[in-house]
Design a protein around this motif. Sequence first.
Motif, PDB file in Angstrom:
ATOM      1  N   GLN A  87      27.274 -31.157  31.796  1.00  0.00           N
ATOM      2  CA  GLN A  87      26.448 -32.164  32.528  1.00  0.00           C
ATOM      3  C   GLN A  87      25.920 -31.269  33.680  1.00  0.00           C
ATOM      4  OE1 GLN A  87      29.194 -35.426  32.903  1.00  0.00           O
ATOM      5  NE2 GLN A  87      28.791 -36.212  31.152  1.00  0.00           N
ATOM      6  N   PHE A 104      19.572 -38.110  36.033  1.00  0.00           N
ATOM      7  CA  PHE A 104      20.890 -38.324  35.354  1.00  0.00           C
ATOM      8  C   PHE A 104      21.688 -37.135  35.292  1.00  0.00           C
ATOM      9  CE2 PHE A 104      17.748 -41.795  33.909  1.00  0.00           C
ATOM     10  CZ  PHE A 104      18.783 -42.802  33.904  1.00  0.00           C
ATOM     11  N   LYS A 105      23.014 -37.422  35.482  1.00  0.00           N
ATOM     12  CA  LYS A 105      23.837 -36.135  35.065  1.00  0.00           C
ATOM     13  C   LYS A 105      24.298 -36.140  33.791  1.00  0.00           C
ATOM     14  CE  LYS A 105      27.295 -33.609  37.886  1.00  0.00           C
ATOM     15  NZ  LYS A 105      28.417 -33.610  38.779  1.00  0.00           N
ATOM     16  N   LEU A 106      23.697 -35.564  32.730  1.00  0.00           N
ATOM     17  CA  LEU A 106      23.570 -35.334  31.521  1.00  0.00           C
ATOM     18  C   LEU A 106      23.793 -34.016  30.901  1.00  0.00           C
ATOM     19  CD1 LEU A 106      21.448 -38.418  30.604  1.00  0.00           C
ATOM     20  CD2 LEU A 106      24.013 -38.319  30.465  1.00  0.00           C
ATOM     21  N   ASN A 152      23.715 -46.658  33.032  1.00  0.00           N
ATOM     22  CA  ASN A 152      23.465 -46.146  31.822  1.00  0.00           C
ATOM     23  C   ASN A 152      22.030 -45.483  31.587  1.00  0.00           C
ATOM     24  OD1 ASN A 152      26.031 -46.795  30.213  1.00  0.00           O
ATOM     25  ND2 ASN A 152      25.439 -48.950  30.853  1.00  0.00           N
ATOM     26  N   CYS A 153      21.845 -44.587  31.084  1.00  0.00           N
ATOM     27  CA  CYS A 153      20.553 -44.052  30.576  1.00  0.00           C
ATOM     28  C   CYS A 153      20.200 -44.433  29.165  1.00  0.00           C
ATOM     29  CB  CYS A 153      20.559 -42.459  30.630  1.00  0.00           C
ATOM     30  SG  CYS A 153      19.250 -41.635  29.923  1.00  0.00           S
ATOM     31  N   LEU A 173      28.753 -37.600  24.109  1.00  0.00           N
ATOM     32  CA  LEU A 173      28.343 -37.906  25.611  1.00  0.00           C
ATOM     33  C   LEU A 173      28.713 -39.325  26.023  1.00  0.00           C
ATOM     34  CD1 LEU A 173      24.536 -36.516  25.336  1.00  0.00           C
ATOM     35  CD2 LEU A 173      26.572 -35.579  26.642  1.00  0.00           C
ATOM     36  N   SER A 185      26.025 -42.685  32.522  1.00  0.00           N
ATOM     37  CA  SER A 185      25.917 -41.218  33.339  1.00  0.00           C
ATOM     38  C   SER A 185      25.866 -41.727  34.850  1.00  0.00           C
ATOM     39  CB  SER A 185      24.475 -40.672  33.027  1.00  0.00           C
ATOM     40  OG  SER A 185      24.216 -39.800  33.829  1.00  0.00           O
ATOM     41  N   GLU A 186      26.091 -40.541  35.759  1.00  0.00           N
ATOM     42  CA  GLU A 186      25.924 -40.795  37.155  1.00  0.00           C
ATOM     43  C   GLU A 186      24.486 -40.651  37.322  1.00  0.00           C
ATOM     44  OE1 GLU A 186      28.190 -38.393  39.726  1.00  0.00           O
ATOM     45  OE2 GLU A 186      29.421 -37.839  38.300  1.00  0.00           O
ATOM     46  N   THR A 187      24.213 -41.364  38.283  1.00  0.00           N
ATOM     47  CA  THR A 187      22.483 -41.299  38.680  1.00  0.00           C
ATOM     48  C   THR A 187      22.303 -40.894  40.269  1.00  0.00           C
ATOM     49  OG1 THR A 187      22.690 -43.756  39.138  1.00  0.00           O
ATOM     50  CG2 THR A 187      21.982 -43.202  36.882  1.00  0.00           C
TER      51      THR A 187
END
Length: 350
Positions: free
Chosen positions: A194, A230-232, A268-269, A317, A339-341
């Motif tokens: 991520q 987004f942290k992805l 949420n993405c 994920l 996800s963190e944003t």
Amino acid sequence: MTMQYFISIVLVFIVSFICFFTSKYIDYRITALILLMTVSLVAMVFDILPVLLTAILSGLILNFFFIQPLFTFHITNTEDILLFLMYFIIALVNAVLTFKIREAESKARDKDEKEKTIKLYNTLLNSLSHELRTPISTIIGAIDTLKENKTKLSETNQNELLEEIDKASIRLNRQVENLLNMSRLETGMLKPKQDWCDINELIFTVIQKITPVKNHHIISFIPNEKLPLFKLDSGLIEEVIQNLVTNAIQYTPKNTIINIDATYEFDNCIISVSDNGKGFPENEIQFAFDKFYRLPNTKTGGSGLGLSIVKGFVEALNGTIKLESNINSGTCFTIKIPSETTYLNNLKNE
């Protein structure tokens, strides 16, 4: 193993403690059955040595605390001696047999998993043999034609052959990527990495890769300027979108419009890939993400792995994917990934 010993001993003492303080209400023969059940429960979970310890310890506790005379290992009644011996034998046999059954079931599961894996890869290789052979044959044939007729071919013909080589190379690369990705999913080697990524930019990257072979399809994407970062795992997300768009291109008519949308809600993405093609039959939706599944009477090309890989990546994920479709009104895949944003300004200030 040490923890198993500890839990086994504690469990026996707890059950014995409860039975001892309720001994006025239950017969010691009932206590023997309760302790025997405790041994059976331990045998269903733990290894053989902790189970044997539980059986022996519960037998000694039964003798010392419940069989007359109490607080001694001496037994005067013949019936109680027989009860104690039978308890010991049944507890030990029960422990060993339960463990053996678990061991046999485990071996059977391993064998079944191996057979499934072998079947999977056999099916995979059989499916891909044609899919790999076709682009390879195209590349070899085009190169041979260019070599043998280089001076005779017009520039237009040469460009056409080079374009065929390019298309076949991309198709071949896609099949190999699918094979490798499925292998990663099956072996559990998929480890998301991520990092902060711009979804708008990522989608544009996917579109640029697909545009040369989009086959008269229209890919529409309007960037959402309000999206945070987004942290992805951007690599996995890119594969997911690319597989969905490629799938839409392959199984919809020419001039179909493929829309890509991106938004977010509650960290949420959310990414959707939709088209206005023929749609997906309602009774087939439940099978859409199965390995090697392809709609009946669909054109050749493709191994039936794309959507299965998409689902595997999304679940890796911790996300979900939903398929909605209506006949003659198109199909929509919606991906939701937690996800963190953060916004770019916030990231610069961190």
